[in-house]
Design an enzyme around this catalytic site. Structure first.
Site, PDB file in Angstrom:
ATOM      1  N   HIS A 150     108.665  -6.320  17.347  1.00 19.31           N
ATOM      2  CA  HIS A 150     108.655  -7.066  16.023  1.00 19.31           C
ATOM      3  C   HIS A 150     108.930  -5.950  15.121  1.00 19.31           C
ATOM      4  O   HIS A 150     108.206  -4.667  15.129  1.00 19.31           O
ATOM      5  CB  HIS A 150     107.495  -7.889  15.520  1.00 19.31           C
ATOM      6  CG  HIS A 150     107.506  -9.352  16.126  1.00 19.31           C
ATOM      7  ND1 HIS A 150     108.071 -10.184  15.381  1.00 19.31           N
ATOM      8  CD2 HIS A 150     107.411  -9.609  17.556  1.00 19.31           C
ATOM      9  CE1 HIS A 150     107.818 -11.352  15.996  1.00 19.31           C
ATOM     10  NE2 HIS A 150     107.578 -11.152  17.467  1.00 19.31           N
ATOM     11  N   TYR A 181     103.281 -13.969   6.707  1.00 23.31           N
ATOM     12  CA  TYR A 181     101.862 -13.804   5.825  1.00 23.31           C
ATOM     13  C   TYR A 181     101.956 -14.653   4.554  1.00 23.31           C
ATOM     14  O   TYR A 181     102.656 -14.140   3.685  1.00 23.31           O
ATOM     15  CB  TYR A 181     101.376 -12.520   5.854  1.00 23.31           C
ATOM     16  CG  TYR A 181     100.871 -11.837   6.918  1.00 23.31           C
ATOM     17  CD1 TYR A 181      99.293 -11.592   7.222  1.00 23.31           C
ATOM     18  CD2 TYR A 181     101.637 -11.488   8.000  1.00 23.31           C
ATOM     19  CE1 TYR A 181      99.146 -10.973   8.352  1.00 23.31           C
ATOM     20  CE2 TYR A 181     101.045 -10.768   9.046  1.00 23.31           C
ATOM     21  CZ  TYR A 181      99.990 -10.622   9.295  1.00 23.31           C
ATOM     22  OH  TYR A 181      99.568  -9.966  10.283  1.00 23.31           O
ATOM     23  N   PRO A 229      90.705 -10.403  10.844  1.00 24.87           N
ATOM     24  CA  PRO A 229      92.008 -10.199  11.547  1.00 24.87           C
ATOM     25  C   PRO A 229      93.330  -9.891  10.796  1.00 24.87           C
ATOM     26  O   PRO A 229      94.336  -9.862  11.514  1.00 24.87           O
ATOM     27  CB  PRO A 229      92.172 -11.472  12.565  1.00 24.87           C
ATOM     28  CG  PRO A 229      91.383 -12.505  11.625  1.00 24.87           C
ATOM     29  CD  PRO A 229      90.112 -11.597  10.968  1.00 24.87           C
ATOM     30  N   LYS A 253      93.956  -5.243  13.428  1.00 23.13           N
ATOM     31  CA  LYS A 253      93.319  -3.725  13.661  1.00 23.13           C
ATOM     32  C   LYS A 253      92.288  -3.837  14.767  1.00 23.13           C
ATOM     33  O   LYS A 253      92.125  -2.773  15.168  1.00 23.13           O
ATOM     34  CB  LYS A 253      92.708  -3.200  12.324  1.00 23.13           C
ATOM     35  CG  LYS A 253      93.915  -2.827  11.576  1.00 23.13           C
ATOM     36  CD  LYS A 253      94.556  -1.711  11.826  1.00 23.13           C
ATOM     37  CE  LYS A 253      96.039  -1.361  11.271  1.00 23.13           C
ATOM     38  NZ  LYS A 253      97.191  -2.126  12.040  1.00 23.13           N
ATOM     39  N   TYR A 292     100.048  -0.885   8.854  1.00 15.30           N
ATOM     40  CA  TYR A 292     100.075  -2.012   9.687  1.00 15.30           C
ATOM     41  C   TYR A 292     100.463  -1.551  11.258  1.00 15.30           C
ATOM     42  O   TYR A 292      99.967  -2.228  12.150  1.00 15.30           O
ATOM     43  CB  TYR A 292     101.022  -3.086   9.252  1.00 15.30           C
ATOM     44  CG  TYR A 292     100.962  -4.416   9.723  1.00 15.30           C
ATOM     45  CD1 TYR A 292     100.203  -5.502   9.303  1.00 15.30           C
ATOM     46  CD2 TYR A 292     101.825  -4.790  10.916  1.00 15.30           C
ATOM     47  CE1 TYR A 292     100.279  -6.771   9.928  1.00 15.30           C
ATOM     48  CE2 TYR A 292     101.876  -5.927  11.494  1.00 15.30           C
ATOM     49  CZ  TYR A 292     101.172  -6.747  11.167  1.00 15.30           C
ATOM     50  OH  TYR A 292     101.111  -8.247  11.474  1.00 15.30           O
TER      51      TYR A 292
END
Length: 390
Positions: A72, A202, A293, A297, A383
């Site tokens: 991704h 998100y 979550p 990580k 990220y």
């Protein structure tokens, strides 16, 4: 029994540590209190940072990941009326992969059982002893009920938050714990539904956070913010899909639905235990730290821990040098706190809590990330995973 490194816990951290040590010629034995079937069925994280993919590939565990995993190139950040894409390669030159922790565990177990060092399932009464000496040992009962003693040079505690290793380290002078419990939880589902998005979404929404993720081209993984006291039986499949449709709503786009095959409620907290070493006992992964979550990580931190630890143990056991084991806890904790902060920040920005004043602050932060390249780059760098200090 005699080995160089006794590893307590056969999650991804323990299994990868075993693999990395084996590749460097260090003998080890892995002890696990659950069955193989249980370990391979645990549903956990699904996002792999670039360094995690590289580490697994270099260790010879990346074949199925590269065949079946999905690379991704970013994420979508959403709030009502707006969906903004963060392009990771353009922002920081890295990507992430969607490949479930369950699959990583299966790959590691398969490699371990194909001529690797001993991996003992269904052991019990595990007790690490004499960790303050150069000759620690692990007492345990094997699957046949026989009492055993594993003599070691080093013990690695990769047995999670509820394991036996962390309390032994915490007994050392100066041991400390930091913890934060969040006022919300995630209701997560697996569904046989073709994902209707190219990247993870998100979403901030007045009714609560939602996350659209996936596990394969035909399986979706989705989450809803719920109260920690909520019960899964209160959430019918129809209610879940209705809430997802509301919180992820965007003109011209719909959530694809399908049969729900698994659902559960996950409480959210941050937890850090220091130090990560006592004598010849070293902690890695969830035994030392837990993150919510939202920042993806948890698994990646565990992989970073054992990559540092494997290098340090090889230097100790083969070169008789103590510099890397002596600095292991500080170096690992520096990364742990950076990832703990990022996970807290993502969680605090996206989950509905507090009053309307708090909501406006969250929306202001989201607009900043979506409109500022430096702010977007900061998110992307964290990220996808900051460089690993080996």
């Amino acid at each position: 029994m005699r080995t160089q490194v006794g590893i307590i816990g056969a999650g991804p951290a323990g299994l990868l540590l075993s693999r990395l040590l084996t590749l460097q010629g260090v003998d080890n034995v892995v002890l696990e209190n659950r069955s193989r079937e249980y370990v391979e069925a645990r549903i956990r994280a699904g996002i792999l940072e670039q360094h995690t993919v590289d580490t697994l590939t270099d260790a010879g565990i990346g074949d199925r990941l590269h065949r079946q995993g999905m690379e991704h190139h970013g994420i979508h950040l959403q709030y009502p009326g707006t969906r903004h894409t963060l392009d990771f390669p353009a922002l920081c030159g890295r990507t992430v992969w969607v490949y479930g922790q369950t699959e990583v565990t299966k790959d590691l177990i398969k490699a371990q059982l194909a001529g690797g060092p001993p991996l003992l399932f269904e052991v019990s009464d595990v007790v690490p002893e004499d960790v303050d000496t150069d000759s620690p040992r692990i007492r345990f009962t094997d699957a046949e009920g026989r009492r055993q003693v594993l003599e070691c040079d080093v013990v690695a505690g990769t047995d999670g938050f509820h394991g036996v290793s962390r309390p032994v380290v915490q007994q050392a002078a100066g041991g400390r714990v930091w913890e934060r419990t969040y006022p919300y939880a995630w209701l997560g589902i697996l569904a046989d539904a073709t994902p209707s998005t190219d990247e993870l979404i998100y979403a901030w929404h007045p009714e609560g956070f939602a996350l659209y993720s996936m596990r394969s081209p035909t399986v979706s993984r989705l989450y809803l913010q719920v109260d920690p006291s909520d019960r899964i039986e209160h959430w019918s499949d129809d209610r879940i899909w209705d809430n997802l449709a509301t919180r992820l709503a965007l003109d011209g786009w719909d959530v694809s639905t399908g049969p729900v095959t698994e659902k559960s409620i996950l409480p959210m907290r941050s937890f850090v235990s220091a130090p990560m070493r006592r004598g010849r006992l070293f902690l890695a992964g969830d035994a030392a730290h837990i993150v919510p979550p939202t920042g993806a990580k948890g698994l990646n931190l565990a992989i970073a821990d054992v990559t540092l630890l494997a290098t340090a143990l090889v230097r100790l056991l083969q070169e008789k040098q103590t510099d890397l084991v002596d600095s292991y806890s500080d170096r690992a904790l520096a990364r742990v706190w950076r990832c703990t902060h990022f996970s807290w920040w993502m969680t605090s920005m996206l989950h509905r809590a507090g009053d309307d004043f708090d909501a406006q602050l969250q929306l202001s932060q989201l607009r900043r990330v979506c409109s500022s390249e430096p702010a977007a780059r900061e998110l992307a760098e964290n990220y996808t995973g900051l460089p690993l200090d080996r």
